[in-house]
Design a protein around this motif. Sequence first.
Motif, PDB file in Angstrom:
ATOM      1  N   ASN A 119     -29.990  21.834 -39.590  1.00 56.71           N
ATOM      2  CA  ASN A 119     -30.174  21.981 -41.047  1.00 56.71           C
ATOM      3  C   ASN A 119     -29.348  20.975 -41.839  1.00 56.71           C
ATOM      4  O   ASN A 119     -28.607  21.338 -42.755  1.00 56.71           O
ATOM      5  N   LEU A 120     -29.488  19.704 -41.469  1.00 60.79           N
ATOM      6  CA  LEU A 120     -28.656  18.670 -42.079  1.00 60.79           C
ATOM      7  C   LEU A 120     -29.159  18.249 -43.454  1.00 60.79           C
ATOM      8  O   LEU A 120     -30.358  18.158 -43.706  1.00 60.79           O
ATOM      9  N   THR A 121     -28.206  17.996 -44.318  1.00 60.16           N
ATOM     10  CA  THR A 121     -28.470  17.480 -45.652  1.00 60.16           C
ATOM     11  C   THR A 121     -27.321  16.542 -45.998  1.00 60.16           C
ATOM     12  O   THR A 121     -26.613  16.065 -45.111  1.00 60.16           O
ATOM     13  N   PHE A 122     -27.101  16.283 -47.300  1.00 61.76           N
ATOM     14  CA  PHE A 122     -26.035  15.379 -47.706  1.00 61.76           C
ATOM     15  C   PHE A 122     -25.072  16.060 -48.650  1.00 61.76           C
ATOM     16  O   PHE A 122     -25.429  16.993 -49.360  1.00 61.76           O
ATOM     17  N   ASP A 123     -23.857  15.557 -48.656  1.00 59.86           N
ATOM     18  CA  ASP A 123     -22.859  16.075 -49.580  1.00 59.86           C
ATOM     19  C   ASP A 123     -22.113  14.917 -50.226  1.00 59.86           C
ATOM     20  O   ASP A 123     -21.783  13.932 -49.565  1.00 59.86           O
ATOM     21  N   HIS A 124     -21.881  15.034 -51.527  1.00 55.33           N
ATOM     22  CA  HIS A 124     -20.995  14.107 -52.223  1.00 55.33           C
ATOM     23  C   HIS A 124     -19.568  14.585 -51.979  1.00 55.33           C
ATOM     24  O   HIS A 124     -19.221  15.712 -52.350  1.00 55.33           O
ATOM     25  N   VAL A 125     -18.755  13.778 -51.326  1.00 49.91           N
ATOM     26  CA  VAL A 125     -17.380  14.169 -51.032  1.00 49.91           C
ATOM     27  C   VAL A 125     -16.668  14.512 -52.335  1.00 49.91           C
ATOM     28  O   VAL A 125     -16.125  15.598 -52.500  1.00 49.91           O
ATOM     29  N   ARG A 133     -19.600   9.015 -56.859  1.00 52.59           N
ATOM     30  CA  ARG A 133     -20.769   8.140 -56.822  1.00 52.59           C
ATOM     31  C   ARG A 133     -21.624   8.414 -55.591  1.00 52.59           C
ATOM     32  O   ARG A 133     -21.153   8.982 -54.603  1.00 52.59           O
ATOM     33  N   THR A 134     -22.880   7.998 -55.666  1.00 46.88           N
ATOM     34  CA  THR A 134     -23.770   8.074 -54.509  1.00 46.88           C
ATOM     35  C   THR A 134     -23.637   6.748 -53.775  1.00 46.88           C
ATOM     36  O   THR A 134     -24.332   5.772 -54.069  1.00 46.88           O
ATOM     37  N   SER A 135     -22.696   6.709 -52.844  1.00 46.64           N
ATOM     38  CA  SER A 135     -22.389   5.474 -52.119  1.00 46.64           C
ATOM     39  C   SER A 135     -22.000   5.808 -50.686  1.00 46.64           C
ATOM     40  O   SER A 135     -21.751   6.970 -50.346  1.00 46.64           O
ATOM     41  N   TRP A 136     -21.949   4.788 -49.830  1.00 48.32           N
ATOM     42  CA  TRP A 136     -21.553   4.977 -48.439  1.00 48.32           C
ATOM     43  C   TRP A 136     -20.232   5.742 -48.343  1.00 48.32           C
ATOM     44  O   TRP A 136     -20.065   6.619 -47.497  1.00 48.32           O
ATOM     45  N   GLU A 137     -19.274   5.385 -49.206  1.00 49.11           N
ATOM     46  CA  GLU A 137     -17.927   5.933 -49.110  1.00 49.11           C
ATOM     47  C   GLU A 137     -17.797   7.346 -49.687  1.00 49.11           C
ATOM     48  O   GLU A 137     -16.742   7.977 -49.543  1.00 49.11           O
ATOM     49  N   ASN A 138     -18.861   7.844 -50.338  1.00 46.44           N
ATOM     50  CA  ASN A 138     -18.760   9.166 -50.955  1.00 46.44           C
ATOM     51  C   ASN A 138     -19.867  10.124 -50.520  1.00 46.44           C
ATOM     52  O   ASN A 138     -19.952  11.235 -51.012  1.00 46.44           O
ATOM     53  N   ILE A 139     -20.698   9.698 -49.579  1.00 46.96           N
ATOM     54  CA  ILE A 139     -21.780  10.540 -49.066  1.00 46.96           C
ATOM     55  C   ILE A 139     -21.559  10.759 -47.577  1.00 46.96           C
ATOM     56  O   ILE A 139     -21.263   9.812 -46.842  1.00 46.96           O
ATOM     57  N   LEU A 140     -21.695  11.992 -47.164  1.00 47.85           N
ATOM     58  CA  LEU A 140     -21.658  12.260 -45.727  1.00 47.85           C
ATOM     59  C   LEU A 140     -22.673  13.338 -45.362  1.00 47.85           C
ATOM     60  O   LEU A 140     -23.204  14.032 -46.220  1.00 47.85           O
ATOM     61  N   THR A 141     -22.940  13.427 -44.085  1.00 47.58           N
ATOM     62  CA  THR A 141     -23.895  14.404 -43.571  1.00 47.58           C
ATOM     63  C   THR A 141     -23.231  15.772 -43.514  1.00 47.58           C
ATOM     64  O   THR A 141     -22.106  15.904 -43.031  1.00 47.58           O
ATOM     65  N   ALA A 142     -23.929  16.779 -44.024  1.00 47.84           N
ATOM     66  CA  ALA A 142     -23.409  18.148 -43.998  1.00 47.84           C
ATOM     67  C   ALA A 142     -24.550  19.107 -43.694  1.00 47.84           C
ATOM     68  O   ALA A 142     -25.690  18.874 -44.093  1.00 47.84           O
TER      69      ALA A 142
END
Length: 202
Positions: A119-125, A133-142
């Motif tokens: 049940n993977l989605t995305f999270d803004h750290v 921001r929606t960027s490599w450094e602030n988005i991860l898989t959750a």
Amino acid sequence: MLKSELIERAARFRSAEGDSSRSLSDCPALVLNADYTPLSYYPLSLWPWQTAIKAVVLERVDIVSSYERAVHSPNWTMQIPSVIALRQYVKPSEFPAFTRFNVFLRDRFSCQYCGSPHNLTFDHVVPRRLGGRTSWENILTACSACNLRKGGRTPKQAKMPPLVPPIRPTSWQLQERGRGFPPNYLHETWRDWLYWDIELEE
């Protein structure tokens, strides 16, 4: 289970037996760069048979291996290439595109809070409401559960530190990740050119 067994299960190499009766749609060509490494690993660099033959005729590629399946015209017969190599080297870009798939690949298709692959989605750290921001450094898989549990808080506020801090990966790093996730289709003639190597057993 041995690593080799896991790899074999994930990447069932199709035998060349029956190649002569193989459907043309099941005859993609693995495309190698001029240095004989795949143009990309994940997704694997594949061309349909028509594109591969056209590139051979235009002398843009060399045939490394072929299927037993052949195509015919009034003037010639050609075995369908299974592995081809570009004659001109294509320099890969240093950084990959910021896409949903590439974020999953960077994070090894697992939740960066609990490690679950489901049940993977995305999270803004740092949540967007706090300027994240929606960027490599602030988005991860959750996973959905961790995303819901974290809510609109920072990891520190939620006491949910990421297993691995998100970074902007290089193309090389994603290629390394991709080698650990073989596609479902691998023809046996591709074995020598892919680096999902199975350990030799004595």
